[in-house]
Design a protein around this motif. Sequence first.
Motif, PDB file in Angstrom:
ATOM      1  N   UNK A   1       0.843  -1.192   0.000  1.00 37.18           N
ATOM      2  CA  UNK A   1       0.000   0.000   0.000  1.00 37.18           C
ATOM      3  C   UNK A   1       0.878   1.241   0.000  1.00 37.18           C
ATOM      4  N   UNK A   2       0.505   2.224  -0.796  1.00 36.05           N
ATOM      5  CA  UNK A   2       1.244   3.477  -0.827  1.00 36.05           C
ATOM      6  C   UNK A   2       0.992   4.252   0.458  1.00 36.05           C
ATOM      7  N   UNK A   3       2.097   4.573   1.167  1.00 36.46           N
ATOM      8  CA  UNK A   3       1.980   5.273   2.449  1.00 36.46           C
ATOM      9  C   UNK A   3       2.172   6.776   2.314  1.00 36.46           C
ATOM     10  N   UNK A   4       3.089   7.205   1.474  1.00 32.46           N
ATOM     11  CA  UNK A   4       3.359   8.640   1.324  1.00 32.46           C
ATOM     12  C   UNK A   4       4.100   8.885   0.024  1.00 32.46           C
ATOM     13  N   UNK A   5       4.099  10.121  -0.404  1.00 35.53           N
ATOM     14  CA  UNK A   5       4.813  10.534  -1.610  1.00 35.53           C
ATOM     15  C   UNK A   5       5.946  11.476  -1.222  1.00 35.53           C
ATOM     16  N   UNK A   6       7.152  11.144  -1.646  1.00 42.57           N
ATOM     17  CA  UNK A   6       8.329  11.947  -1.301  1.00 42.57           C
ATOM     18  C   UNK A   6       8.557  13.050  -2.323  1.00 42.57           C
ATOM     19  N   UNK A   7       8.403  12.724  -3.603  1.00 42.35           N
ATOM     20  CA  UNK A   7       8.605  13.707  -4.668  1.00 42.35           C
ATOM     21  C   UNK A   7       7.742  13.315  -5.861  1.00 42.35           C
ATOM     22  N   UNK A   8       7.199  14.309  -6.533  1.00 36.45           N
ATOM     23  CA  UNK A   8       6.371  14.038  -7.710  1.00 36.45           C
ATOM     24  C   UNK A   8       7.054  14.437  -9.004  1.00 36.45           C
ATOM     25  N   UNK A   9       8.256  14.985  -8.921  1.00 39.11           N
ATOM     26  CA  UNK A   9       8.932  15.479 -10.136  1.00 39.11           C
ATOM     27  C   UNK A   9      10.436  15.287 -10.023  1.00 39.11           C
ATOM     28  N   UNK A  10      10.867  14.066  -9.729  1.00 39.30           N
ATOM     29  CA  UNK A  10      12.300  13.776  -9.639  1.00 39.30           C
ATOM     30  C   UNK A  10      12.836  13.400 -11.022  1.00 39.30           C
ATOM     31  N   UNK A  11      14.077  13.788 -11.349  1.00 41.56           N
ATOM     32  CA  UNK A  11      14.667  13.365 -12.629  1.00 41.56           C
ATOM     33  C   UNK A  11      15.018  11.873 -12.581  1.00 41.56           C
ATOM     34  N   UNK A  12      15.601  11.368 -13.659  1.00 42.85           N
ATOM     35  CA  UNK A  12      15.977   9.956 -13.716  1.00 42.85           C
ATOM     36  C   UNK A  12      16.913   9.607 -12.558  1.00 42.85           C
ATOM     37  N   UNK A  13      16.587   8.546 -11.831  1.00 42.43           N
ATOM     38  CA  UNK A  13      17.330   8.158 -10.641  1.00 42.43           C
ATOM     39  C   UNK A  13      18.129   6.888 -10.903  1.00 42.43           C
ATOM     40  N   UNK A  14      19.389   6.898 -10.452  1.00 44.39           N
ATOM     41  CA  UNK A  14      20.243   5.717 -10.546  1.00 44.39           C
ATOM     42  C   UNK A  14      20.184   4.881  -9.271  1.00 44.39           C
ATOM     43  N   UNK A  15      19.943   5.535  -8.140  1.00 42.85           N
ATOM     44  CA  UNK A  15      19.976   4.829  -6.853  1.00 42.85           C
ATOM     45  C   UNK A  15      19.177   5.595  -5.824  1.00 42.85           C
ATOM     46  N   UNK A  16      18.536   4.862  -4.919  1.00 45.47           N
ATOM     47  CA  UNK A  16      17.925   5.428  -3.729  1.00 45.47           C
ATOM     48  C   UNK A  16      18.574   4.783  -2.517  1.00 45.47           C
ATOM     49  N   UNK A  17      18.909   5.582  -1.520  1.00 48.57           N
ATOM     50  CA  UNK A  17      19.516   5.059  -0.293  1.00 48.57           C
ATOM     51  C   UNK A  17      19.117   5.949   0.871  1.00 48.57           C
ATOM     52  N   UNK A  18      19.228   5.401   2.079  1.00 48.33           N
ATOM     53  CA  UNK A  18      18.901   6.160   3.274  1.00 48.33           C
ATOM     54  C   UNK A  18      20.168   6.492   4.031  1.00 48.33           C
ATOM     55  N   UNK A  19      20.161   7.631   4.719  1.00 51.24           N
ATOM     56  CA  UNK A  19      21.285   7.961   5.582  1.00 51.24           C
ATOM     57  C   UNK A  19      21.290   7.008   6.779  1.00 51.24           C
ATOM     58  N   UNK A  20      22.395   6.978   7.503  1.00 50.59           N
ATOM     59  CA  UNK A  20      22.564   6.005   8.572  1.00 50.59           C
ATOM     60  C   UNK A  20      21.491   6.054   9.641  1.00 50.59           C
ATOM     61  N   UNK A  21      20.990   7.247   9.935  1.00 52.12           N
ATOM     62  CA  UNK A  21      19.947   7.362  10.965  1.00 52.12           C
ATOM     63  C   UNK A  21      18.541   7.223  10.396  1.00 52.12           C
ATOM     64  N   UNK A  22      18.424   6.951   9.102  1.00 46.29           N
ATOM     65  CA  UNK A  22      17.152   6.744   8.405  1.00 46.29           C
ATOM     66  C   UNK A  22      16.235   7.964   8.470  1.00 46.29           C
ATOM     67  N   UNK A  23      16.831   9.145   8.580  1.00 43.30           N
ATOM     68  CA  UNK A  23      16.046  10.375   8.645  1.00 43.30           C
ATOM     69  C   UNK A  23      16.041  11.134   7.323  1.00 43.30           C
TER      70      UNK A  23
END
Length: 535
Positions: free
Chosen positions: A277-299
């Motif tokens: 289920x979709x919980x939230x939207x982070x961005x609606x207009x991001x360019x082509x992405x090679x990678x998604x990652x989280x910072x160490x504190x997951x913030x």
Amino acid sequence: MPDNLANQLIGRLLPEVWNFPNIKKLIAQCDKFSPPHNALVPVRHCLLSPGGPMKFSLEGHQFAIFGYSLTSDCRYVISVSNKFLTWDLATSEVCRDVDPHIEGLMLGLSLSKDNRHAAAFTSINQVIMLDVMLGQCKIIENPLLPQDDIVGLDVVDHSVVVYNSHYWRRFSLKGDLAEEEYFNVALPTILDMIFLDIDHYIAVFWSGDEEFLDRRIEILHSQNRNKSDILKSDQCYCLDVYEDGLKGVYVAHPSSADENCNLFTVSKHGLQRGMWTKLSEISSAAPELFQLSMTGDKQNLVGTIVEGFLIWPLGPKGISTMATLSLPGEFRNVISRPAGSNSCLLNKEKTMALAGVREFIFIWELSSETLVKFFKAHYGRIIHMSSLTDGPFDCGITSSMDRTIKVWNMSNIAGTVHHIEKLENKVEKVLSVEGLGLAVSMTRNAVGIWNLRTGKLTHSLSQNAVGAVITEILISKDGKLLVTAESNFLYIWELGIRIVISSAKHPEVKQLVFADNETKVLSMRWLEEYKVEDC
């Protein structure tokens, strides 16, 4: 030894003589009074300077490091190449060196939650299990079917899971097969697999397109053999995983508002009764992405794009607003693996961002999105980056093809870095042409050309960009011709323009000698064999 003190001071402090008058006086005293005690006095900066952003350089591997892991208490780093090395982060000393005497290289590493066991798989489809405390190894030969290559592994609940694109098998620490399961998914190639416990895992599959034109990804969740529906992504993904379970998955889809499919929507999805289920939207207009990652504190969520990085805040302790960090024009991010590219880290205060591209580290100030500096951090491509910001630590860790792991002090990351010129492998021979202020050094895979007046490495030569094996070199008295024995061939270089002007097949050269006023080269393999080549 006390007699080496002056040489250590000169080799480390020379770059600071222009900034600090007292250091300049100290170096002058070392130059004046040290030769009677030790005449080997450095002329150039040749040793690591104190201070600066680098805390440690962890060296000891003979081959590139394809996997490393921090222990849960953040006290040690365990790494693999052809052996296991464990470093103490407090002292940078190797506290355990375990060589399993394998023929291939270890390509991945997994560490148990209690830090007692580690496992790695090799390039010849072996699994090496290590008792971290005792230093004892257990080798499983061909844990999968003979025709199948290992893609990855995971250590979970006193067992090791080995997987490929079709199935996974779980082995006890004694090497006994405990269970196996085959996948039933549409996409053909597995990308990653994470076990939260024996009966709970997440598996990620992709299209298998090695040109990265088709970058579809499917994510499967399984608990007690009950499978979720498939979560799909068109570009990349990021798992938000904690020890007690999966909190969500970040994925990218083409934006419905963009008819040309050049913009993407980044959203978070979670599991509810086995359905994504979709919980939230982070961005609606991001360019082509090679990678998604989280910072160490997951913030914070980090997106890697061609021109740099995008950072979105996720929690109350994240950055204040979205940041766009741009690389200089001559640098670009590329896809190095499916849904993978270069990483970006944040320091503990979230005021600075740190990224590794090729062998360079780039540093931005987050509030202004300004590139503060970049510098050459390694002598080979940076393979992996991670942050260590727990407790008193505020560090970034990088591993590289140059066979080193480096620990960077992110609270002082913008400090001055004094680069030391060096070659990738140890120097086996040095020749000089003093009249030209020139020196030539030989390593196993390259010939270095040095300017003796500046101490700079001006060029690195080899006829074969990959896999060169150099066994001997020779340079003419006038410095115009360089002869190299490389990979069973004899090459004669015109050094001024660095071009090979003559070559001949001649294997296993042991020695080169000029003859007839340097018009011929005598090359020798064994005592009874010789061959003469005209210059």
